[in-house]
Design an enzyme around this catalytic site. Sequence first.
Site, mmCIF file in Angstrom:
data_model
loop_
_atom_site.group_PDB
_atom_site.id
_atom_site.type_symbol
_atom_site.label_atom_id
_atom_site.label_comp_id
_atom_site.label_asym_id
_atom_site.label_seq_id
_atom_site.Cartn_x
_atom_site.Cartn_y
_atom_site.Cartn_z
ATOM 1 N N LYS A 166 23.698 21.899 3.205
ATOM 2 C CA LYS A 166 22.787 23.052 3.269
ATOM 3 C C LYS A 166 22.534 23.593 1.871
ATOM 4 O O LYS A 166 23.422 24.182 1.260
ATOM 5 C CB LYS A 166 23.373 24.172 4.128
ATOM 6 C CG LYS A 166 22.308 25.224 4.441
ATOM 7 C CD LYS A 166 22.879 26.583 4.759
ATOM 8 C CE LYS A 166 22.974 27.507 3.578
ATOM 9 N NZ LYS A 166 21.702 27.891 2.934
ATOM 10 N N GLU A 219 34.656 26.966 -4.053
ATOM 11 C CA GLU A 219 34.366 27.180 -5.482
ATOM 12 C C GLU A 219 33.639 28.506 -5.556
ATOM 13 O O GLU A 219 32.490 28.612 -5.119
ATOM 14 C CB GLU A 219 33.481 26.051 -6.036
ATOM 15 C CG GLU A 219 34.119 24.674 -6.028
ATOM 16 C CD GLU A 219 35.194 24.482 -7.080
ATOM 17 O OE1 GLU A 219 35.533 25.436 -7.809
ATOM 18 O OE2 GLU A 219 35.722 23.351 -7.167
ATOM 19 N N CYS A 261 29.007 30.188 -12.761
ATOM 20 C CA CYS A 261 30.336 30.673 -12.358
ATOM 21 C C CYS A 261 31.312 30.593 -13.526
ATOM 22 O O CYS A 261 32.301 31.312 -13.555
ATOM 23 C CB CYS A 261 30.835 29.858 -11.189
ATOM 24 S SG CYS A 261 30.748 28.099 -11.481
ATOM 25 N N GLU A 285 31.774 40.180 -11.335
ATOM 26 C CA GLU A 285 30.933 39.099 -11.844
ATOM 27 C C GLU A 285 29.480 39.587 -11.921
ATOM 28 O O GLU A 285 28.926 40.015 -10.912
ATOM 29 C CB GLU A 285 31.031 37.901 -10.892
ATOM 30 C CG GLU A 285 30.251 36.707 -11.362
ATOM 31 C CD GLU A 285 30.377 35.519 -10.420
ATOM 32 O OE1 GLU A 285 30.257 35.704 -9.201
ATOM 33 O OE2 GLU A 285 30.601 34.406 -10.928
HETATM 34 P P1 TAP Z 1 26.332 33.197 -1.657
HETATM 35 O O1 TAP Z 1 25.490 34.323 -1.234
HETATM 36 O O2 TAP Z 1 27.763 33.223 -1.303
HETATM 37 O O3 TAP Z 1 25.619 31.896 -1.031
HETATM 38 C C1 TAP Z 1 26.067 30.595 -1.268
HETATM 39 C C2 TAP Z 1 25.630 29.694 -0.125
HETATM 40 O O4 TAP Z 1 26.283 30.109 1.081
HETATM 41 C C3 TAP Z 1 24.135 29.734 0.178
HETATM 42 O O5 TAP Z 1 23.713 28.451 0.574
HETATM 43 C C4 TAP Z 1 24.072 30.714 1.339
HETATM 44 O O6 TAP Z 1 22.947 30.566 2.154
HETATM 45 C C5 TAP Z 1 25.325 30.347 2.090
HETATM 46 N N1 TAP Z 1 25.812 31.408 2.985
HETATM 47 C C6 TAP Z 1 25.605 32.739 2.874
HETATM 48 N N2 TAP Z 1 26.217 33.387 3.884
HETATM 49 C C7 TAP Z 1 26.815 32.451 4.647
HETATM 50 C C8 TAP Z 1 27.622 32.499 5.817
HETATM 51 N N3 TAP Z 1 27.926 33.657 6.426
HETATM 52 N N4 TAP Z 1 28.093 31.345 6.333
HETATM 53 C C9 TAP Z 1 27.809 30.166 5.733
HETATM 54 N N5 TAP Z 1 27.069 30.057 4.619
HETATM 55 C C10 TAP Z 1 26.587 31.190 4.070
HETATM 56 O O7 TAP Z 1 26.306 32.961 -3.209
HETATM 57 P P2 TAP Z 1 25.062 32.916 -4.191
HETATM 58 O O8 TAP Z 1 24.666 34.296 -4.520
HETATM 59 O O9 TAP Z 1 24.017 32.017 -3.656
HETATM 60 O O10 TAP Z 1 25.717 32.180 -5.444
HETATM 61 C C11 TAP Z 1 26.297 32.873 -6.478
HETATM 62 C C12 TAP Z 1 27.820 32.782 -6.414
HETATM 63 O O11 TAP Z 1 28.259 31.441 -6.430
HETATM 64 C C13 TAP Z 1 28.490 33.420 -7.604
HETATM 65 O O12 TAP Z 1 29.555 34.234 -7.202
HETATM 66 C C14 TAP Z 1 29.025 32.242 -8.397
HETATM 67 O O13 TAP Z 1 30.103 32.504 -9.228
HETATM 68 C C15 TAP Z 1 29.360 31.294 -7.332
HETATM 69 N N6 TAP Z 1 29.420 29.946 -7.868
HETATM 70 C C16 TAP Z 1 30.637 29.353 -8.027
HETATM 71 C C17 TAP Z 1 30.715 28.090 -8.554
HETATM 72 C C18 TAP Z 1 32.026 27.440 -8.715
HETATM 73 S S1 TAP Z 1 31.970 25.876 -8.974
HETATM 74 N N7 TAP Z 1 33.155 28.085 -8.642
HETATM 75 C C19 TAP Z 1 29.568 27.421 -8.934
HETATM 76 C C20 TAP Z 1 28.349 28.051 -8.778
HETATM 77 C C21 TAP Z 1 28.302 29.316 -8.229
HETATM 78 P P3 TAP Z 1 21.590 31.412 1.866
HETATM 79 O O14 TAP Z 1 20.849 30.616 0.906
HETATM 80 O O15 TAP Z 1 20.909 31.514 3.161
HETATM 81 O O16 TAP Z 1 22.018 32.750 1.342
#
Ligand code: TAP
Length: 452
Positions: A154, A229, A263, A356
């Site tokens: 996804k 992650e 991240c 963050e």
């Molecule tokens: P999230 O809002 O957590 O979303 C990440 C993914 O999860 C999206 O595909 C989202 O779908 C999905 N999702 C949201 N709610 C869900 C639920 N209840 N059940 C299952 N899946 C769900 O994060 P973001 O804002 O997109 O990304 C930023 C975050 O990612 C930051 O905190 C960053 O640090 C972290 N990150 C960490 C890493 C590593 S490797 N540690 C790398 C990159 C990013 P939707 O698109 O529909 O919201």
Amino acid sequence: MTTTQVVNPATEQVVSTVELVGAAETDAAIERAQRAGADWRAVAPGDRARLLRRFAEAVDANLEQLAQLEVANAGHTIGNARWEAGNVRDVLHFAAGIPERLLGNQIPVAGGVDITFHEPLGVVGVIVPWNFPMPIAAWGFGPALAAGNTVVLKPAELTPLTAIRLGELALEAGVPEGVFQVLPGKGSVVGQRFVTHPAVRKVVFTGSTEVGKEIMAGCARQVKRVTLELGGKSANIVFADADLARAAATAPYGVFDNAGQDCCARSRILVQRSVFDRFLELLEPAVHGVRVGDPSDESTEMGPLISAAHRDRVASFVEPSTKVAFTGAQPDGPGFWYPPTVVLPDAPSDRVLTEEVFGPVVAVVPFEDEADALRIANDTEYGLSGSIWTNDVGRALRVSRGVEAGNLSVNSHSSVRYWTPFGGYKQSGLGRELGPDAALAFTETKNVFIAT
Ligand code: TAP
């Protein structure tokens, strides 16, 4: 069928409209993946390796197209986007080495022979965020497929285009139907179904710590395997004995790369007090020198933020009372721009130091000595990455061992190589991706005793 409009964050123009997968279609895809699994795990190791190599070659042949898609969809600079597509190719080539090397053990026992097998788990669900749509997807699906699993993936709603293209390329390369399926949709629908559907045996989630905790709790109900992650608040620690000019010249790229939506962003710069003022003097021209603008321009170093809502969130960290040391450039006109911003927090409890930001905002704070540097660096619930600048090899090693984070670099800001392990301490995650053990996260160890 619901749809979503994909918007170019540098121009605010609609790039395309994508159909979102619903709950029933997600179930159907998971069931297809489960059925495809029986044949996929039976593919001879050399043949599975060959298919993955062909997939890698298809990615390479379409590298420029994938990169341009990411520029348009995520606002990544063209240089970064090419690296990201190349990373997918390399992860697949590395994964192609796995099927023929997934070695078990032969353990000496009395009365027989004891051997272990690394069996595939079954269907693996990979949930990807919007910040690095291509590499993060590949870190999950590459080793998972190599170990004999089938994958449902996804992408983030905001950035589905490259993932959809990767799904097509897999089929064109000969990966059988149902083995790797891309399901654009909502996290609350598609992502949640990966968590609750019993046929999905593992969830690989990259995203916010908040959602990661929900995923982990949901997976617990079925004792489902999970890799997380999550977020970061990494420290870039600069000692007085370091090459100060180089530390200052590179610091902006350690945090403002991908507009800080990384991240691993070194969003706290800790500088030894004796060189604090000199470091800031050197940092200022380096920040002004970051080329912010049209991400499709070859010389651009920083593009826009992903959305207007995210820009508002980033801006909320810089309050009227915040002490801003200096800021970098920001283009006029449409696009979700935010300039590189350097702040000097008043207190350790300032939000900009504890949360963050996920944008181009960095906080610079002084420290006294090695112990103080470690205390500040570890004063966070996160533990993903970090950098240490010093010319003293003993100190580099002591501090590397002392920082509670999974990925550190000395006199550099590099975090990610597909052949070295990657992941977080504390609330930055659970488990590791990439590296020599990548495939083991997608297998069960089975022990078999044969009486002789
Ligand atoms: P999230 O809002 O957590 O979303 C990440 C993914 O999860 C999206 O595909 C989202 O779908 C999905 N999702 C949201 N709610 C869900 C639920 N209840 N059940 C299952 N899946 C769900 O994060 P973001 O804002 O997109 O990304 C930023 C975050 O990612 C930051 O905190 C960053 O640090 C972290 N990150 C960490 C890493 C590593 S490797 N540690 C790398 C990159 C990013 P939707 O698109 O529909 O919201």
